[in-house]
Design a protein around this motif. Sequence first.
Motif, short mmCIF file in Angstrom:
data_model
loop_
_atom_site.label_atom_id
_atom_site.label_comp_id
_atom_site.label_asym_id
_atom_site.label_seq_id
_atom_site.Cartn_x
_atom_site.Cartn_y
_atom_site.Cartn_z
N TRP A 174 0.84 -1.18 0.00
CA TRP A 174 0.00 0.00 0.00
C TRP A 174 0.88 1.25 0.00
O TRP A 174 2.04 1.19 0.42
CB TRP A 174 -0.91 0.02 1.22
N GLN A 175 0.32 2.36 -0.45
CA GLN A 175 1.00 3.64 -0.33
C GLN A 175 0.23 4.50 0.64
O GLN A 175 -1.01 4.51 0.63
CB GLN A 175 1.16 4.32 -1.69
N CYS A 176 0.95 5.21 1.51
CA CYS A 176 0.31 5.94 2.62
C CYS A 176 0.77 7.38 2.68
O CYS A 176 1.92 7.70 2.34
CB CYS A 176 0.63 5.26 3.95
N GLY A 177 -0.11 8.24 3.14
CA GLY A 177 0.22 9.61 3.45
C GLY A 177 -0.46 10.00 4.75
O GLY A 177 -1.55 9.50 5.06
N GLU A 178 0.17 10.85 5.53
CA GLU A 178 -0.38 11.25 6.83
C GLU A 178 -1.01 12.63 6.70
O GLU A 178 -0.41 13.55 6.11
CB GLU A 178 0.72 11.25 7.89
N TYR A 179 -2.21 12.78 7.24
CA TYR A 179 -2.97 14.01 7.09
C TYR A 179 -3.56 14.44 8.43
O TYR A 179 -3.72 13.63 9.34
CB TYR A 179 -4.11 13.83 6.07
N THR A 180 -3.91 15.74 8.50
CA THR A 180 -4.54 16.28 9.70
C THR A 180 -5.99 16.61 9.38
O THR A 180 -6.27 17.29 8.39
CB THR A 180 -3.83 17.56 10.17
N GLU A 181 -6.91 16.12 10.21
CA GLU A 181 -8.32 16.43 10.02
C GLU A 181 -8.57 17.89 10.36
O GLU A 181 -8.11 18.39 11.40
CB GLU A 181 -9.18 15.52 10.89
N ALA A 182 -9.31 18.58 9.49
CA ALA A 182 -9.48 20.03 9.63
C ALA A 182 -10.21 20.40 10.92
O ALA A 182 -9.84 21.36 11.61
CB ALA A 182 -10.24 20.57 8.42
N ARG A 183 -11.25 19.65 11.28
CA ARG A 183 -12.06 20.04 12.44
C ARG A 183 -11.45 19.61 13.76
O ARG A 183 -11.42 20.37 14.72
CB ARG A 183 -13.47 19.47 12.31
N THR A 184 -10.94 18.39 13.82
CA THR A 184 -10.45 17.86 15.10
C THR A 184 -8.96 18.02 15.29
O THR A 184 -8.46 17.85 16.40
CB THR A 184 -10.80 16.36 15.21
N ARG A 185 -8.22 18.30 14.21
CA ARG A 185 -6.77 18.42 14.22
C ARG A 185 -6.07 17.12 14.58
O ARG A 185 -4.90 17.10 14.93
CB ARG A 185 -6.30 19.54 15.17
N THR A 186 -6.77 16.01 14.50
CA THR A 186 -6.13 14.71 14.75
C THR A 186 -5.53 14.19 13.46
O THR A 186 -6.01 14.49 12.36
CB THR A 186 -7.13 13.69 15.30
N ARG A 187 -4.46 13.42 13.60
CA ARG A 187 -3.76 12.89 12.45
C ARG A 187 -4.33 11.52 12.07
O ARG A 187 -4.80 10.76 12.92
CB ARG A 187 -2.27 12.74 12.76
N HIS A 188 -4.29 11.22 10.78
CA HIS A 188 -4.70 9.90 10.30
C HIS A 188 -3.94 9.59 9.02
O HIS A 188 -3.32 10.48 8.42
CB HIS A 188 -6.21 9.85 10.06
N LEU A 189 -3.99 8.35 8.62
CA LEU A 189 -3.38 7.93 7.36
C LEU A 189 -4.42 7.84 6.27
O LEU A 189 -5.58 7.48 6.53
CB LEU A 189 -2.73 6.55 7.49
N LEU A 190 -4.02 8.13 5.06
CA LEU A 190 -4.81 7.82 3.88
C LEU A 190 -4.00 6.78 3.11
O LEU A 190 -2.85 7.03 2.71
CB LEU A 190 -5.04 9.07 3.03
N ALA A 191 -4.57 5.61 2.95
CA ALA A 191 -3.84 4.48 2.36
C ALA A 191 -4.55 3.98 1.11
O ALA A 191 -5.77 3.84 1.10
CB ALA A 191 -3.70 3.35 3.38
N SER A 192 -3.77 3.69 0.07
CA SER A 192 -4.30 3.18 -1.19
C SER A 192 -3.45 2.01 -1.65
O SER A 192 -2.23 1.99 -1.45
CB SER A 192 -4.27 4.26 -2.29
N PRO A 193 -4.07 0.99 -2.27
CA PRO A 193 -3.28 -0.13 -2.80
C PRO A 193 -2.39 0.31 -3.94
O PRO A 193 -2.84 1.01 -4.86
CB PRO A 193 -4.35 -1.13 -3.25
N ARG A 194 -1.14 -0.08 -3.90
CA ARG A 194 -0.17 0.25 -4.93
C ARG A 194 -0.47 -0.54 -6.20
O ARG A 194 -0.81 -1.71 -6.14
CB ARG A 194 1.24 -0.04 -4.41
N ARG A 195 -0.27 0.09 -7.35
CA ARG A 195 -0.53 -0.57 -8.63
C ARG A 195 0.75 -1.12 -9.26
O ARG A 195 0.69 -2.08 -10.03
CB ARG A 195 -1.21 0.39 -9.61
N VAL A 196 1.88 -0.52 -9.00
CA VAL A 196 3.15 -1.01 -9.59
C VAL A 196 4.19 -1.10 -8.50
O VAL A 196 4.04 -0.53 -7.42
CB VAL A 196 3.64 -0.08 -10.72
#
Length: 203
Positions: free
Chosen positions: A181-203
């Motif tokens: 998978w490929q991942c990026g870390e993001y901050t939620e606008a309202r709560t300011r908590t961090r989370h990952l956005l993960a997607s399956p890698r194609r190559v």
Amino acid sequence: MARPPTPAQQRVIEGADPDTGRLRGTDAQLAALVRLGLAFRHPRPPHDHFLTPAGHRLREAEPEPAAPAAAEPGGVFAARVGGAEEAPPGPSRTREIRDAWQGLLELRRMTNQDGATDRPCGWERTHLVRAAALALEAAGHQPESADTPGYRVRATPQPEAVAVHGPALPEYTATLETAGWQCGEYTEARTRTRHLLASPRRV
């Protein structure tokens, strides 16, 4: 819940090759096992039929009073996605999740066109939440429950992406990237908590 296989279908399952899971049976029997999620037809010639992870578990399992409710239609074990509603795992959970992950790697090998096991297959792309949770749980991460902090995997409006919440985002990232998978870390606008956005890698 899918109905159990007939005695004849059960004999086909029990007669599968112990190493590859390759099946031999009539066209009707094989087609019925595919419908039950216990077998799949290989996309490349000669289009042989093989056991799915659920089929392997059924062949190897001791008799149980009912079929496991956690099995997905695609035959891959339904990992715990995290949340207060999660029930505590039973004593056989470690073995089940290990077998499910090995079964998923085999499904990758059989269904990815180049036989690659280091990136997600088609089933994972259509079951994103369960697939990401399976990778996390198989690596030993604990899902969130009423009594335990841990990961939560949730669907997002974005195509082919899930959100992963929890107290160990760097560890989750390492696990998912190792699993293809490929991942990026993001901050939620309202709560300011961090989370990952993960997607399956194609190559």
